[in-house]
Design an enzyme around this catalytic site. Structure first.
Site, PDB file in Angstrom:
ATOM      1  N   SER A  84      21.138  48.058  37.992  1.00 42.41           N
ATOM      2  CA  SER A  84      20.939  47.429  39.293  1.00 42.41           C
ATOM      3  C   SER A  84      19.556  47.727  39.880  1.00 42.41           C
ATOM      4  O   SER A  84      18.550  47.281  39.348  1.00 42.41           O
ATOM      5  CB  SER A  84      22.055  47.878  40.239  1.00 42.41           C
ATOM      6  N   ASP A  94       6.655  43.822  34.575  1.00 48.57           N
ATOM      7  CA  ASP A  94       6.091  42.478  34.699  1.00 48.57           C
ATOM      8  C   ASP A  94       4.668  42.493  35.251  1.00 48.57           C
ATOM      9  O   ASP A  94       3.832  41.661  34.874  1.00 48.57           O
ATOM     10  CB  ASP A  94       6.976  41.605  35.586  1.00 48.57           C
ATOM     11  N   LYS A 127      23.014  45.263  34.919  1.00 46.49           N
ATOM     12  CA  LYS A 127      23.755  44.868  36.108  1.00 46.49           C
ATOM     13  C   LYS A 127      22.789  44.171  37.064  1.00 46.49           C
ATOM     14  O   LYS A 127      22.126  44.806  37.879  1.00 46.49           O
ATOM     15  CB  LYS A 127      24.397  46.100  36.762  1.00 46.49           C
TER      16      LYS A 127
END
Length: 440
Positions: free
Chosen positions: A302, A313, A327
């Site tokens: 999460s 990224d 998740k």
């Protein structure tokens, strides 16, 4: 034998009659093919009425309604759930960082109560509960058929009371029993230390309300310890089950450069406008551009995956370890009348480059399986070196011959701040970056 045979006939007859009754009901009502939405809605009160009239024991409305709501929500996904007033209150306390229990983050995996990760320095962590353990029994009672709320309620209790968890662990033939003493769980979300001069370590165990503030304090302390010149940082998100989305965005934003605006951390997609959001770095209190390595594993879920994905990224950090949990769904809690709450999955997380985290997780840039470092006894070096050859040339003006460096595993194991190979690899990586940059 005859009695058993007759009982079997009666049972089978009853099943046939029941099946015929259900089939007849739908057929005679013209719904053998498919019920309309209106007919489905009428089905629920009709079943409730029949249960209250015909069930062998008297059943309270509260039990019937809560059971029906729990069944409906659990059929959607493992994270949607009805929160009783008691559990709703406990959840708000947990978010603030202090609650009673064992210190385990759990979820339902194919109907099995499975550990996402134990929280650092809690009864579960100290007892040896591990990510991936399946909680088979609680105090000898099977967990099959329980929802998350019911399981949590069984494990929580007053401080000092005992609870026994029976778990099934991968590659362990027999179930394992753990006797745990309940405690007040006060989680400190961040721990930090200096690994070597210029290289620091921050462990984030959970994302709570004060995690951003704790990170700021930890970084200030580490900078003071290293003369204001950090050369590299390891952020440890292993076995971090997640927490508050806003805290995760605050942590990631601390390390992201804002180019002409605010750096994207994460965005969500859902069915309505309220479930769609974009979180960006606020552009304040940025750390210098020293190299960062982020550690993740199967217990990273999460919010921790959001941080890892954002830094990956933006090419701000190298991700080291093993595949994360995956998740990537957003749960929104809606207060209900009577003090309870509805926890409902409303959206999915996406990294800045548009990658969905759900059921995929974050793939490390460098995969390093966990392997505990064991200190090996010092051995006499039996290898032949240049200095052992007859008439070898000395080291220029330096008349001393350096001692042979110990084997890498021995050298690392002498440093008590490096308890595992993943952390050791991350530190070596940071050093390598600085060497390539000419900053040895």
């Amino acid at each position: 034998m005859i009695i058993k045979f007759l009982k079997t006939i009666i049972i089978l007859s009853g099943i046939v009659i029941l099946g015929f009754w259900i089939l007849s009901y739908f057929t005679f009502n013209g719904t053998s093919a498919k019920l309309s939405d209106a007919e489905y809605l009428r089905l629920f009160p009709e079943v409730v009425k029949m249960v209250k009239q015909k069930y062998v024991e008297k059943v309270e409305n509260k039990k019937l309604i809560e059971g029906a709501v729990n069944g409906m929500l659990s059929s959607l996904d493992p994270h949607s759930a009805y929160l009783t007033p008691e559990f709703f209150k406990e959840m708000n306390i947990e978010i603030s960082g202090s609650f009673g229990g064992l210190g385990i983050e759990i979820h339902m995996n194919d109907g099995k109560l499975t550990v996402i990760s134990p929280i650092d320095d809690t009864p579960a962590f100290r007892a040896g509960i591990k990510t991936g353990d399946i909680i088979w029994k609680i105090d000898g009672k099977p967990t099959k058929g329980l929802n998350i709320n019911e399981a949590v309620n069984r494990m929580r209790g007053p401080k000092g009371t005992m609870v026994t968890l029976t778990v099934i662990r991968n590659k362990v033939l027999q179930p394992l029993n753990f006797e745990l003493e309940r405690d007040i769980i006060r989680t400190v979300s961040i721990k930090s230390r200096t690994l070597e001069a210029g290289y620091a370590y921050i462990r984030i165990a959970h994302f709570q309300e004060r995690t951003g503030e704790e990170l700021t304090a930890a970084l200030k302390s580490l900078n003071r310890e290293n003369g204001g010149k950090l050369r590299g940082l390891v952020i440890d998100l292993r076995n971090n089950p997640g927490g508050l989305l806003e805290s995760a965005a605050s942590v990631a934003g601390r390390f992201l450069e804002s180019k002409g605006g605010k750096a994207l951390v994460v965005y969500t997609k859902g069915r309505d406008e309220e479930s769609r959001m974009t979180l960006t770095a606020d552009g304040k209190d940025k750390e210098p551009g020293y190299p960062i390595a982020v550690l993740i594993n199967g217990g990273s879920a999460s919010a921790s995956e959001i941080v890892a994905g954002a830094l990956q990224d933006h090419r701000r950090a190298v991700i080291v370890g093993t595949q994360s949990f995956g998740k990537g769904s957003v749960q929104t809690v809606f207060p209900l009348k009577g003090g309870g709450g509805l926890k409902l999955t409303t959206a999915l997380y996406y990294t800045p480059n548009g990658r969905s985290i759900q059921a995929k997780g974050i793939t490390p840039d460098i995969i390093v399986e966990i392997g505990e470092i064991v200190k090996s006894p010092k051995k006499k070096d039996l290898r032949i070196h240049e200095k052992d050859l007859e008439n070898h040339i000395g080291a220029g003006d330096d008349k001393t011959v350096p001692e042979v460096e110990p084997e890498p595993d021995e050298k690392v194991s002498k440093d008590k701040t490096l308890p595992d190979n993943q952390l050791a690899r991350a530190l070596d990586l940071l050093k390598g970056v600085q060497i390539l940059a000419g900053k040895k």
